[in-house]
Design a protein around this motif. Sequence first.
Motif, PDB file in Angstrom:
ATOM      1  N   UNK A  14       0.846  -1.176   0.000  1.00  0.00           N
ATOM      2  CA  UNK A  14       0.000   0.000   0.000  1.00  0.00           C
ATOM      3  C   UNK A  14       0.894   1.243   0.000  1.00  0.00           C
ATOM      4  N   UNK A  15       0.547   2.193  -0.833  1.00  0.00           N
ATOM      5  CA  UNK A  15       1.306   3.435  -0.933  1.00  0.00           C
ATOM      6  C   UNK A  15       0.395   4.581  -0.502  1.00  0.00           C
ATOM      7  N   UNK A  16       0.918   5.432   0.380  1.00  0.00           N
ATOM      8  CA  UNK A  16       0.180   6.611   0.814  1.00  0.00           C
ATOM      9  C   UNK A  16       1.076   7.832   0.671  1.00  0.00           C
ATOM     10  N   UNK A  17       0.440   8.988   0.635  1.00  0.00           N
ATOM     11  CA  UNK A  17       1.196  10.238   0.658  1.00  0.00           C
ATOM     12  C   UNK A  17       0.609  11.134   1.728  1.00  0.00           C
ATOM     13  N   UNK A  18       1.432  12.027   2.202  1.00  0.00           N
ATOM     14  CA  UNK A  18       0.984  13.121   3.048  1.00  0.00           C
ATOM     15  C   UNK A  18       1.807  14.327   2.658  1.00  0.00           C
ATOM     16  N   UNK A  19       1.326  15.489   3.013  1.00  0.00           N
ATOM     17  CA  UNK A  19       2.063  16.697   2.669  1.00  0.00           C
ATOM     18  C   UNK A  19       2.516  17.387   3.949  1.00  0.00           C
ATOM     19  N   UNK A  20       3.623  18.109   3.836  1.00  0.00           N
ATOM     20  CA  UNK A  20       4.203  18.815   4.977  1.00  0.00           C
ATOM     21  C   UNK A  20       4.374  20.277   4.592  1.00  0.00           C
ATOM     22  N   UNK A  21       3.781  21.149   5.381  1.00  0.00           N
ATOM     23  CA  UNK A  21       3.894  22.590   5.162  1.00  0.00           C
ATOM     24  C   UNK A  21       5.349  22.997   5.411  1.00  0.00           C
ATOM     25  N   UNK A  22       5.985  23.601   4.434  1.00  0.00           N
ATOM     26  CA  UNK A  22       7.395  23.975   4.558  1.00  0.00           C
ATOM     27  C   UNK A  22       7.626  25.075   5.595  1.00  0.00           C
ATOM     28  N   UNK A  23       6.597  25.869   5.885  1.00  0.00           N
ATOM     29  CA  UNK A  23       6.745  26.955   6.857  1.00  0.00           C
ATOM     30  C   UNK A  23       6.493  26.477   8.274  1.00  0.00           C
ATOM     31  N   UNK A  24       5.356  25.822   8.494  1.00  0.00           N
ATOM     32  CA  UNK A  24       4.963  25.421   9.849  1.00  0.00           C
ATOM     33  C   UNK A  24       5.465  24.034  10.225  1.00  0.00           C
ATOM     34  N   UNK A  25       5.907  23.260   9.246  1.00  0.00           N
ATOM     35  CA  UNK A  25       6.367  21.874   9.420  1.00  0.00           C
ATOM     36  C   UNK A  25       5.241  20.920   9.804  1.00  0.00           C
ATOM     37  N   UNK A  67      -0.746  25.672  -4.682  1.00  0.00           N
ATOM     38  CA  UNK A  67       0.273  26.062  -3.695  1.00  0.00           C
ATOM     39  C   UNK A  67       1.350  24.999  -3.504  1.00  0.00           C
ATOM     40  N   UNK A  68       1.539  24.132  -4.485  1.00  0.00           N
ATOM     41  CA  UNK A  68       2.422  22.981  -4.323  1.00  0.00           C
ATOM     42  C   UNK A  68       3.845  23.341  -3.879  1.00  0.00           C
ATOM     43  N   UNK A  69       4.346  24.504  -4.223  1.00  0.00           N
ATOM     44  CA  UNK A  69       5.708  24.886  -3.825  1.00  0.00           C
ATOM     45  C   UNK A  69       5.830  25.173  -2.333  1.00  0.00           C
ATOM     46  N   UNK A  70       4.686  25.309  -1.647  1.00  0.00           N
ATOM     47  CA  UNK A  70       4.688  25.565  -0.204  1.00  0.00           C
ATOM     48  C   UNK A  70       4.705  24.276   0.608  1.00  0.00           C
ATOM     49  N   UNK A  71       4.653  23.119  -0.081  1.00  0.00           N
ATOM     50  CA  UNK A  71       4.535  21.836   0.609  1.00  0.00           C
ATOM     51  C   UNK A  71       5.565  20.840   0.108  1.00  0.00           C
ATOM     52  N   UNK A  72       5.960  19.953   1.007  1.00  0.00           N
ATOM     53  CA  UNK A  72       6.820  18.823   0.683  1.00  0.00           C
ATOM     54  C   UNK A  72       5.906  17.593   0.627  1.00  0.00           C
ATOM     55  N   UNK A  73       6.142  16.696  -0.303  1.00  0.00           N
ATOM     56  CA  UNK A  73       5.357  15.474  -0.407  1.00  0.00           C
ATOM     57  C   UNK A  73       6.133  14.337   0.242  1.00  0.00           C
ATOM     58  N   UNK A  74       5.458  13.615   1.123  1.00  0.00           N
ATOM     59  CA  UNK A  74       6.070  12.476   1.810  1.00  0.00           C
ATOM     60  C   UNK A  74       5.350  11.222   1.344  1.00  0.00           C
ATOM     61  N   UNK A  75       6.105  10.284   0.754  1.00  0.00           N
ATOM     62  CA  UNK A  75       5.553   9.033   0.245  1.00  0.00           C
ATOM     63  C   UNK A  75       5.902   7.930   1.223  1.00  0.00           C
ATOM     64  N   UNK A  76       4.914   7.110   1.561  1.00  0.00           N
ATOM     65  CA  UNK A  76       5.122   6.003   2.474  1.00  0.00           C
ATOM     66  C   UNK A  76       4.677   4.707   1.800  1.00  0.00           C
ATOM     67  N   UNK A  77       5.544   3.717   1.817  1.00  0.00           N
ATOM     68  CA  UNK A  77       5.242   2.426   1.204  1.00  0.00           C
ATOM     69  C   UNK A  77       5.183   1.375   2.309  1.00  0.00           C
ATOM     70  N   UNK A  78       4.024   0.729   2.423  1.00  0.00           N
ATOM     71  CA  UNK A  78       3.838  -0.330   3.422  1.00  0.00           C
ATOM     72  C   UNK A  78       3.656  -1.635   2.661  1.00  0.00           C
TER      73      UNK A  78
END
Length: 62
Positions: free
Chosen positions: A1-12, A48-59
């Motif tokens: 299973x693959x999931x993603x989450x996003x991380x705000x580059x300013x607030x973390x 606003x994609x440049x304001x966020x980092x994409x985190x990919x998780x593979x289970x």
Amino acid sequence: MVTIKIKDKTTKEESKEVSINDVIFNQNEIVFEFSSGDTLPYKDFLFYENDYEIIVKIKEDR
């Protein structure tokens, strides 16, 4: 299973995980949810994609 989450580059702050299947097949229904109660619809994320980092998780399914 693959999931993603996003991380705000300013607030973390990180969103809850979203299935990659939803990203592929249900983009109009995705809303990233944060623990602060803030939400970000997928279409707004694309703007606003440049304001966020994409985190990919593979289970591994076992």
